[in-house]
Design an enzyme around this catalytic site. Sequence first.
Site, short mmCIF file in Angstrom:
data_model
loop_
_atom_site.label_atom_id
_atom_site.label_comp_id
_atom_site.label_asym_id
_atom_site.label_seq_id
_atom_site.Cartn_x
_atom_site.Cartn_y
_atom_site.Cartn_z
N GLU A 1 120.10 -43.08 -16.59
CA GLU A 1 118.58 -41.97 -16.55
C GLU A 1 118.16 -42.13 -15.84
O GLU A 1 116.96 -40.56 -15.88
CB GLU A 1 117.89 -43.31 -17.70
CG GLU A 1 119.04 -43.95 -19.12
CD GLU A 1 119.72 -45.49 -18.17
OE1 GLU A 1 120.09 -45.50 -17.50
OE2 GLU A 1 119.74 -46.26 -19.11
N CYS B 1 113.77 -47.53 -15.24
CA CYS B 1 113.92 -46.76 -15.86
C CYS B 1 112.87 -46.32 -17.17
O CYS B 1 112.40 -45.51 -17.71
CB CYS B 1 115.59 -46.64 -16.42
SG CYS B 1 116.62 -46.53 -15.27
N CYS C 1 116.94 -50.20 -17.89
CA CYS C 1 116.29 -51.24 -17.27
C CYS C 1 114.95 -50.67 -17.51
O CYS C 1 114.42 -50.10 -17.94
CB CYS C 1 117.74 -51.35 -15.85
SG CYS C 1 116.25 -50.10 -14.62
N ASN D 1 125.27 -43.40 -13.35
CA ASN D 1 125.06 -44.23 -12.34
C ASN D 1 125.62 -44.47 -10.84
O ASN D 1 126.82 -43.92 -11.43
CB ASN D 1 124.80 -46.29 -12.68
CG ASN D 1 126.36 -45.98 -13.09
OD1 ASN D 1 126.84 -45.33 -14.07
ND2 ASN D 1 127.05 -47.63 -13.06
N ILE D 2 125.00 -44.30 -10.00
CA ILE D 2 125.84 -44.54 -9.09
C ILE D 2 124.79 -45.10 -7.70
O ILE D 2 123.69 -45.90 -7.41
CB ILE D 2 124.36 -43.10 -8.45
CG1 ILE D 2 124.92 -41.92 -8.92
CG2 ILE D 2 125.76 -42.77 -6.68
CD1 ILE D 2 123.95 -40.59 -8.24
N GLU D 3 126.47 -45.53 -7.55
CA GLU D 3 126.09 -47.44 -6.88
C GLU D 3 125.87 -47.35 -5.65
O GLU D 3 126.15 -45.64 -5.11
CB GLU D 3 126.73 -48.44 -7.24
CG GLU D 3 126.42 -48.58 -8.88
CD GLU D 3 127.23 -50.02 -9.84
OE1 GLU D 3 128.17 -50.33 -8.36
OE2 GLU D 3 127.36 -50.11 -10.60
N1 THU Z 1 122.63 -49.19 -15.47
C1 THU Z 1 122.44 -47.62 -15.87
O1 THU Z 1 123.18 -47.01 -14.83
N2 THU Z 1 122.13 -47.45 -17.04
C2 THU Z 1 121.66 -49.17 -17.67
O2 THU Z 1 120.73 -48.96 -18.67
C3 THU Z 1 121.53 -49.91 -17.73
C4 THU Z 1 122.13 -50.19 -16.24
C5 THU Z 1 124.01 -49.26 -14.12
C6 THU Z 1 123.14 -50.05 -12.84
C7 THU Z 1 124.26 -50.00 -12.52
O3 THU Z 1 125.22 -49.11 -12.07
C8 THU Z 1 125.20 -50.95 -13.48
O4 THU Z 1 125.24 -50.01 -14.44
C9 THU Z 1 125.20 -52.30 -13.36
O5 THU Z 1 123.76 -52.98 -13.89
#
Ligand code: THU
Length: 130
Positions: free
Chosen positions: A55, A92, A89, A42-44
């Site tokens: 994903e 995804c 989510c 994940n890249i926020e």
């Molecule tokens: N996130 C994912 O990368 N994949 C998931 O299956 C659920 C959530 C990340 C998004 C965000 O950076 C963090 O988790 C919190 O929601």
Amino acid sequence: MTDKELIALAFEACEKAYAPYSGCKVGAALLGKSGKVYTGCNIENSSFGATNCAERTAVFKAVSEGEKEFVKIATAGIKEGESAVFYPCGICRQVLAEFCTEDFPVISAKSEDEYETNTLGDLLKNSFRL
Ligand code: THU
């Protein structure tokens, strides 16, 4: 590639997460039909809606490298310092549905030995397709 091997790669990928806002480090490992594995994290973003999940990072890497057919995906991650199960989510799930059929296995792992497998169809029933 066993489920356990794919989960290990997802855990490795979560170490690369950029997650200064949620603190959740998520990794994904997507097995292509070619046998190649595409990992993602994940890249926020400070504009939260611009965040990309692990994903989607994996799917977009694969498609951008020419692979569009997949065998299975595993996700794994760390929340508040401990491994936690992450289910994909809604966005995804929809992105996976673009490339994968309803029987596609989605592995959500807490560890290499403790994991749950759901089909994409279970996670996203009657998905929107054009
Ligand atoms: N996130 C994912 O990368 N994949 C998931 O299956 C659920 C959530 C990340 C998004 C965000 O950076 C963090 O988790 C919190 O929601």
